[in-house]
Design a protein around this motif. Structure first.
Motif, PDB file in Angstrom:
ATOM      1  N   ILE A 152       0.836  -1.195   0.000  1.00 57.23           N
ATOM      2  CA  ILE A 152       0.000   0.000   0.000  1.00 57.23           C
ATOM      3  C   ILE A 152       0.875   1.250   0.000  1.00 57.23           C
ATOM      4  CG2 ILE A 152      -1.670   1.332   1.353  1.00 57.23           C
ATOM      5  CD1 ILE A 152      -2.823  -1.330   2.329  1.00 57.23           C
ATOM      6  N   ALA A 153       1.886   1.258   0.850  1.00 58.63           N
ATOM      7  CA  ALA A 153       2.788   2.408   0.934  1.00 58.63           C
ATOM      8  C   ALA A 153       3.485   2.661  -0.398  1.00 58.63           C
ATOM      9  CB  ALA A 153       3.816   2.183   2.038  1.00 58.63           C
ATOM     10  N   LYS A 154       3.886   1.592  -1.087  1.00 56.83           N
ATOM     11  CA  LYS A 154       4.555   1.734  -2.380  1.00 56.83           C
ATOM     12  C   LYS A 154       3.626   2.359  -3.419  1.00 56.83           C
ATOM     13  CE  LYS A 154       8.070  -1.950  -2.185  1.00 56.83           C
ATOM     14  NZ  LYS A 154       8.068  -2.171  -0.734  1.00 56.83           N
ATOM     15  N   ILE A 155       2.373   1.912  -3.456  1.00 58.06           N
ATOM     16  CA  ILE A 155       1.419   2.440  -4.432  1.00 58.06           C
ATOM     17  C   ILE A 155       1.116   3.906  -4.157  1.00 58.06           C
ATOM     18  CG2 ILE A 155      -0.969   2.268  -5.265  1.00 58.06           C
ATOM     19  CD1 ILE A 155      -0.713  -0.797  -4.797  1.00 58.06           C
ATOM     20  N   LEU A 156       0.953   4.268  -2.891  1.00 57.87           N
ATOM     21  CA  LEU A 156       0.704   5.665  -2.544  1.00 57.87           C
ATOM     22  C   LEU A 156       1.909   6.532  -2.925  1.00 57.87           C
ATOM     23  CD1 LEU A 156      -1.011   5.319   0.962  1.00 57.87           C
ATOM     24  CD2 LEU A 156      -2.116   5.703  -1.258  1.00 57.87           C
ATOM     25  N   ALA A 157       3.108   6.062  -2.621  1.00 57.60           N
ATOM     26  CA  ALA A 157       4.318   6.823  -2.950  1.00 57.60           C
ATOM     27  C   ALA A 157       4.473   6.978  -4.454  1.00 57.60           C
ATOM     28  CB  ALA A 157       5.545   6.135  -2.356  1.00 57.60           C
ATOM     29  N   PHE A 158       4.193   5.923  -5.199  1.00 54.95           N
ATOM     30  CA  PHE A 158       4.290   5.976  -6.658  1.00 54.95           C
ATOM     31  C   PHE A 158       3.368   7.050  -7.216  1.00 54.95           C
ATOM     32  CE2 PHE A 158       2.689   4.646 -10.841  1.00 54.95           C
ATOM     33  CZ  PHE A 158       3.873   4.588 -11.557  1.00 54.95           C
ATOM     34  N   ASN A 159       2.208   7.220  -6.589  1.00 61.13           N
ATOM     35  CA  ASN A 159       1.240   8.215  -7.038  1.00 61.13           C
ATOM     36  C   ASN A 159       1.488   9.602  -6.433  1.00 61.13           C
ATOM     37  OD1 ASN A 159      -1.143   6.945  -8.754  1.00 61.13           O
ATOM     38  ND2 ASN A 159      -0.527   5.407  -7.249  1.00 61.13           N
ATOM     39  N   GLY A 160       2.598   9.742  -5.716  1.00 56.67           N
ATOM     40  CA  GLY A 160       2.964  11.031  -5.171  1.00 56.67           C
ATOM     41  C   GLY A 160       2.105  11.479  -4.005  1.00 56.67           C
ATOM     42  N   ILE A 161       1.546  10.522  -3.273  1.00 52.32           N
ATOM     43  CA  ILE A 161       0.664  10.836  -2.150  1.00 52.32           C
ATOM     44  C   ILE A 161       1.444  10.676  -0.846  1.00 52.32           C
ATOM     45  CG2 ILE A 161      -1.429  10.188  -0.911  1.00 52.32           C
ATOM     46  CD1 ILE A 161      -2.468   9.066  -3.617  1.00 52.32           C
ATOM     47  N   PRO A 162       1.708  11.759  -0.136  1.00 54.41           N
ATOM     48  CA  PRO A 162       2.401  11.639   1.149  1.00 54.41           C
ATOM     49  C   PRO A 162       1.482  11.015   2.191  1.00 54.41           C
ATOM     50  CG  PRO A 162       1.733  13.921   0.766  1.00 54.41           C
ATOM     51  CD  PRO A 162       1.371  13.155  -0.469  1.00 54.41           C
ATOM     52  N   TRP A 163       1.962   9.970   2.836  1.00 54.04           N
ATOM     53  CA  TRP A 163       1.119   9.265   3.805  1.00 54.04           C
ATOM     54  C   TRP A 163       2.002   8.624   4.857  1.00 54.04           C
ATOM     55  CZ3 TRP A 163      -4.149   9.607   3.345  1.00 54.04           C
ATOM     56  CH2 TRP A 163      -4.904   8.892   4.280  1.00 54.04           C
ATOM     57  N   ASP A 164       1.734   8.903   6.102  1.00 45.71           N
ATOM     58  CA  ASP A 164       2.480   8.323   7.217  1.00 45.71           C
ATOM     59  C   ASP A 164       2.227   6.814   7.252  1.00 45.71           C
ATOM     60  OD1 ASP A 164       3.628   7.570   9.587  1.00 45.71           O
ATOM     61  OD2 ASP A 164       2.351   8.813  10.855  1.00 45.71           O
ATOM     62  N   SER A 165       3.293   6.030   7.171  1.00 45.50           N
ATOM     63  CA  SER A 165       3.137   4.572   7.169  1.00 45.50           C
ATOM     64  C   SER A 165       2.479   4.063   8.448  1.00 45.50           C
ATOM     65  CB  SER A 165       4.488   3.887   6.975  1.00 45.50           C
ATOM     66  OG  SER A 165       5.376   4.215   8.029  1.00 45.50           O
ATOM     67  N   GLY A 166       2.558   4.852   9.525  1.00 46.79           N
ATOM     68  CA  GLY A 166       1.919   4.472  10.781  1.00 46.79           C
ATOM     69  C   GLY A 166       0.408   4.535  10.716  1.00 46.79           C
ATOM     70  N   ARG A 167      -0.126   5.108   9.639  1.00 44.95           N
ATOM     71  CA  ARG A 167      -1.582   5.161   9.456  1.00 44.95           C
ATOM     72  C   ARG A 167      -2.055   4.161   8.411  1.00 44.95           C
ATOM     73  NH1 ARG A 167      -3.679   9.805   7.567  1.00 44.95           N
ATOM     74  NH2 ARG A 167      -1.744  10.834   6.992  1.00 44.95           N
ATOM     75  N   ILE A 168      -1.239   3.159   8.136  1.00 42.71           N
ATOM     76  CA  ILE A 168      -1.624   2.048   7.260  1.00 42.71           C
ATOM     77  C   ILE A 168      -1.629   0.782   8.107  1.00 42.71           C
ATOM     78  CG2 ILE A 168      -1.120   0.730   5.186  1.00 42.71           C
ATOM     79  CD1 ILE A 168       0.481   3.127   4.164  1.00 42.71           C
ATOM     80  N   TYR A 169      -2.782   0.168   8.256  1.00 42.30           N
ATOM     81  CA  TYR A 169      -2.930  -1.017   9.096  1.00 42.30           C
ATOM     82  C   TYR A 169      -3.296  -2.229   8.233  1.00 42.30           C
ATOM     83  CZ  TYR A 169      -3.267   2.235  13.060  1.00 42.30           C
ATOM     84  OH  TYR A 169      -3.023   3.203  14.003  1.00 42.30           O
ATOM     85  N   CYS A 170      -2.642  -3.346   8.510  1.00 36.91           N
ATOM     86  CA  CYS A 170      -2.995  -4.618   7.875  1.00 36.91           C
ATOM     87  C   CYS A 170      -3.658  -5.501   8.920  1.00 36.91           C
ATOM     88  CB  CYS A 170      -1.756  -5.305   7.304  1.00 36.91           C
ATOM     89  SG  CYS A 170      -2.094  -6.935   6.598  1.00 36.91           S
ATOM     90  N   SER A 171      -4.910  -5.868   8.682  1.00 37.30           N
ATOM     91  CA  SER A 171      -5.663  -6.649   9.665  1.00 37.30           C
ATOM     92  C   SER A 171      -5.371  -8.137   9.582  1.00 37.30           C
ATOM     93  CB  SER A 171      -7.170  -6.410   9.490  1.00 37.30           C
ATOM     94  OG  SER A 171      -7.580  -6.749   8.171  1.00 37.30           O
ATOM     95  N   GLY A 172      -4.775  -8.583   8.459  1.00 38.50           N
ATOM     96  CA  GLY A 172      -4.490 -10.012   8.317  1.00 38.50           C
ATOM     97  C   GLY A 172      -5.749 -10.849   8.412  1.00 38.50           C
ATOM     98  N   LYS A 173      -5.720 -11.874   9.266  1.00 38.61           N
ATOM     99  CA  LYS A 173      -6.894 -12.732   9.455  1.00 38.61           C
ATOM    100  C   LYS A 173      -7.845 -12.197  10.514  1.00 38.61           C
ATOM    101  CE  LYS A 173      -5.280 -17.335   8.069  1.00 38.61           C
ATOM    102  NZ  LYS A 173      -5.096 -18.733   8.534  1.00 38.61           N
ATOM    103  N   GLU A 174      -7.437 -11.141  11.208  1.00 42.52           N
ATOM    104  CA  GLU A 174      -8.267 -10.602  12.283  1.00 42.52           C
ATOM    105  C   GLU A 174      -9.519  -9.939  11.719  1.00 42.52           C
ATOM    106  OE1 GLU A 174      -7.891  -7.478  16.063  1.00 42.52           O
ATOM    107  OE2 GLU A 174      -6.104  -8.104  14.958  1.00 42.52           O
ATOM    108  N   ARG A 175     -10.636 -10.110  12.407  1.00 42.50           N
ATOM    109  CA  ARG A 175     -11.881  -9.468  11.996  1.00 42.50           C
ATOM    110  C   ARG A 175     -11.687  -7.957  12.017  1.00 42.50           C
ATOM    111  NH1 ARG A 175     -16.496  -7.764  14.585  1.00 42.50           N
ATOM    112  NH2 ARG A 175     -15.492  -8.156  16.590  1.00 42.50           N
TER     113      ARG A 175
END
Length: 243
Positions: A152-175
């Motif tokens: 996700i971070a790579k795609i946002l960066a590629f599109n020139g969108i500044p985004w704190d990686s600490g605000r990207i969460y992966c829930s995995g198998k968790e509900r």
């Protein structure tokens, strides 16, 4: 992220809400299923393969499920509901984690070998770049996905969108609603809005007031849009969520 305390959080899913990842998931899952799982050359694409893949996409919950779609296509299984798709997954439980691992292995290989193609296969939905740029510095706007955060971070960066990686969460198998509860507790938030395109992520309830919105532009089934139980949001009205 102390500014989030006592305020409302907005959780945005990624695939099917921010990014139309279906073309990349189709390509990576073919490489993974045939090349890595079956150990054979990836066959020539059938005329209806991608169309059927798109039809089955609403049943996806996490990465390994894309290989189960390829599994269905390869075995010419006719799938007409979430229950029928889940039955295929549950019939071979040992494949679940294996398929998930192989999918990400193929995804990483595609990104490494042909990054230009990989990014081209992951376009953002119309207007999403401007929306994320506008709210990129807002600590109360978070991304919550079953997709691994680094992609996700790579795609946002590629599109020139500044985004704190600490605000990207992966829930995995968790509900996801359970995950949202935990993040809200950690940040001291009192309420939240959750935008997703897979209705199963809305099931199970939440310990906090969470407004669930179905993204009508994502990988949704017509009957979901017709349900009186579901509140929907469009690309045109998504900005209102942040007000």
């Amino acid at each position: 992220m102390a500014e989030s305390r006592g305020r409302r959080l907005v959780f945005l899913d990624f695939d099917g809400v921010i990014c139309d990842s279906l073309p990349e998931c189709y390509a990576a899952s073919r490489d993974a299923y045939f090349g890595l799982h079956l150990g054979i050359a990836v066959p020539v694409q059938g005329d209806d393969d991608e169309r059927t893949f798109r039809q089955l996409r609403p049943y996806i919950r996490r990465g390994g499920d894309y290989l189960f779609i390829q599994h269905c296509l390869h075995r010419q299984l006719v799938i007409g509901s979430q229950e029928e798709f889940d039955a295929v997954v549950h019939a071979e439980p040992d494949l679940d984690d294996t398929f998930h691992r192989l999918f990400y292995e193929a995804r990483r290989a595609l990104l490494a070998s042909d990054p230009g193609r990989w990014y081209a296969l992951n376009p953002l939905y119309p207007g999403m770049k401007a929306l994320l740029e506008k709210h990129g510095g807002d600590g109360t706007v978070l991304i919550l996905s079953t997709k691994e955060a680094d992609f996700i971070a790579k795609i946002l960066a590629f599109n020139g969108i500044p985004w704190d990686s600490g605000r990207i969460y992966c829930s995995g198998k968790e509900r996801k609603l359970g995950y949202i509860d935990r993040v809200m507790d950690e940040l001291g938030a009192s309420q939240a809005v959750f935008v997703d395109d897979q209705i199963d992520h809305f099931k199970g309830g939440s310990a906090h007031p969470v407004r669930c919105l179905l993204a009508d532009w994502g990988y949704v089934l017509p009957e979901w849009m017709e349900s009186v139980r579901l509140e929907t949001v469009s690309l045109e009205t998504l900005e209102d969520v942040f007000a």
